[in-house]
Design a protein around this motif. Structure first.
Motif, short mmCIF file in Angstrom:
data_model
loop_
_atom_site.label_atom_id
_atom_site.label_comp_id
_atom_site.label_asym_id
_atom_site.label_seq_id
_atom_site.Cartn_x
_atom_site.Cartn_y
_atom_site.Cartn_z
N PRO A 75 37.03 -74.10 -21.79
CA PRO A 75 37.09 -72.66 -22.10
C PRO A 75 36.76 -71.79 -20.90
O PRO A 75 35.79 -72.04 -20.17
N CYS A 76 37.57 -70.77 -20.71
CA CYS A 76 37.38 -69.87 -19.57
C CYS A 76 36.43 -68.72 -19.90
O CYS A 76 35.83 -68.14 -18.99
N PHE A 77 36.31 -68.38 -21.17
CA PHE A 77 35.48 -67.26 -21.58
C PHE A 77 34.61 -67.67 -22.77
O PHE A 77 34.85 -68.70 -23.41
N ASP A 78 33.64 -66.86 -23.08
CA ASP A 78 32.86 -67.07 -24.29
C ASP A 78 33.77 -66.92 -25.50
O ASP A 78 34.50 -65.93 -25.62
N ASP A 79 33.74 -67.92 -26.38
CA ASP A 79 34.59 -67.85 -27.57
C ASP A 79 33.80 -67.57 -28.84
O ASP A 79 34.36 -67.53 -29.93
N GLY A 80 32.48 -67.41 -28.70
CA GLY A 80 31.64 -67.10 -29.85
C GLY A 80 31.27 -68.29 -30.69
O GLY A 80 30.52 -68.15 -31.66
N THR A 81 31.77 -69.48 -30.34
CA THR A 81 31.48 -70.67 -31.16
C THR A 81 30.70 -71.73 -30.40
O THR A 81 30.27 -72.70 -30.99
N SER A 82 30.55 -71.57 -29.09
CA SER A 82 29.83 -72.59 -28.32
C SER A 82 29.04 -71.92 -27.21
O SER A 82 29.20 -70.72 -26.93
N ARG A 85 31.19 -72.81 -21.13
CA ARG A 85 32.41 -72.20 -20.57
C ARG A 85 32.41 -72.37 -19.07
O ARG A 85 31.41 -72.78 -18.46
#
Length: 274
Positions: A75-82, A85
């Motif tokens: 993941p390149c950005f914060d995805d709100g689930t982990s 990144r």
């Protein structure tokens, strides 16, 4: 008749080689853009715009096609689930965020453990691998060529000892070296190899923020990787001996990368076996 090499050709070759080493696909995209621009008679600005457009499309295509080559993007950005990144979108722009699925699972497990052990902790990834082809070098690394290697950033704190989440000393997480303490283990002391990637980069050190290493989190990451991480296929961890000594971490899987490879007292290198 002697072959005449024009300066423009040399410049094109240099740009293609540089972009290929930096991004894997950039050199090819440059050549395609150059061919289209010459056919269409585009000026410099239009050519650069065309290159950026094609490169963006190439990056999106790489994202979609990489699984065919056995690699997945981190993941390149914060995805709100982990709490995991890439340290910066910079790595994703350069296509350096790809790993095999086993390494993605191990990295996610590490970040989950770190957040459980220290709530509110984000684990940041640095260089991983390119999306395509085993054996393709990820400069300047010597071993990031098969999707099985990943660098993880250290954890830092402020001068008062408060943890700084999602923070690194340098803008890209690299080259802010932790200096050895007195009586540290220094296997490369007094060596002066002519061919080496072990750069001290003394001229850069004063530019970085003077943030102390957060030893609790950094040491815990090493302990997890060398302990439970083996259950996720973690086979080797590279970190400078003086830093492992300082953090009180010792395990068979914690190795020294050698005196000709880049220093590993600015990040942790982790890799899974085949």
């Amino acid at each position: 008749m002697a072959l005449v090499i024009r300066p423009r050709w040399l410049l094109t070759i240099a740009v293609v080689v540089f972009l290929t080493l930096l991004t894997q696909i950039g050199g090819l995209v440059w050549l395609v853009a150059l061919g289209l621009a010459r056919r269409s008679g585009l000026g410099t600005l239009a050519f650069l715009a065309l290159f950026l457009g094609l490169y963006t499309a190439g990056g999106a295509l790489s994202y979609a096609v990489a699984p065919v080559f056995g690699r997945v993007p981190l993941p390149c950005f914060d995805d709100g689930t982990s709490r995991f990144r890439m340290q910066s979108p910079f790595f994703c722009v350069l296509n350096r965020q790809y790993v095999v699925p086993e390494l993605e699972e191990a990295a996610a497990a590490l970040s989950l453990h770190m957040d459980r052990a220290f709530p509110g902790t984000t684990t940041l990834a640095l260089d991983a691998n390119f999306p395509f082809f085993d054996g393709f070098p990820l400069f300047p690394h010597l071993s990031h060529s098969d999707g099985r290697k990943l660098d993880v950033a250290f954890f830092y704190q402020d001068a008062d000892g408060g943890y700084l989440d999602k923070t690194t000393r340098s803008p890209i997480g690299y080259f802010a070296f932790e200096q050895p303490l007195p009586d540290s283990i220094l296997p490369c002391r007094d060596r002066e190899d002519l061919l080496t990637l072990r750069w001290d980069l003394d001229f850069l050190q004063s530019l970085w923020r003077p943030l102390p290493l957060e030893e609790g989190r950094t040491g815990e990451a090493l302990r997890w990787l060398s302990g439970k991480g083996s259950g996720f296929g973690i086979e080797k961890i590279f970190v400078e001996p003086h830093l492992a000594q300082r953090l009180g971490v010792e395990a068979e899987s914690i190795r020294f990368q050698g005196c000709r490879a880049a220093r590993h007292d600015d990040h942790i290198h982790m890799q899974v076996g085949k």
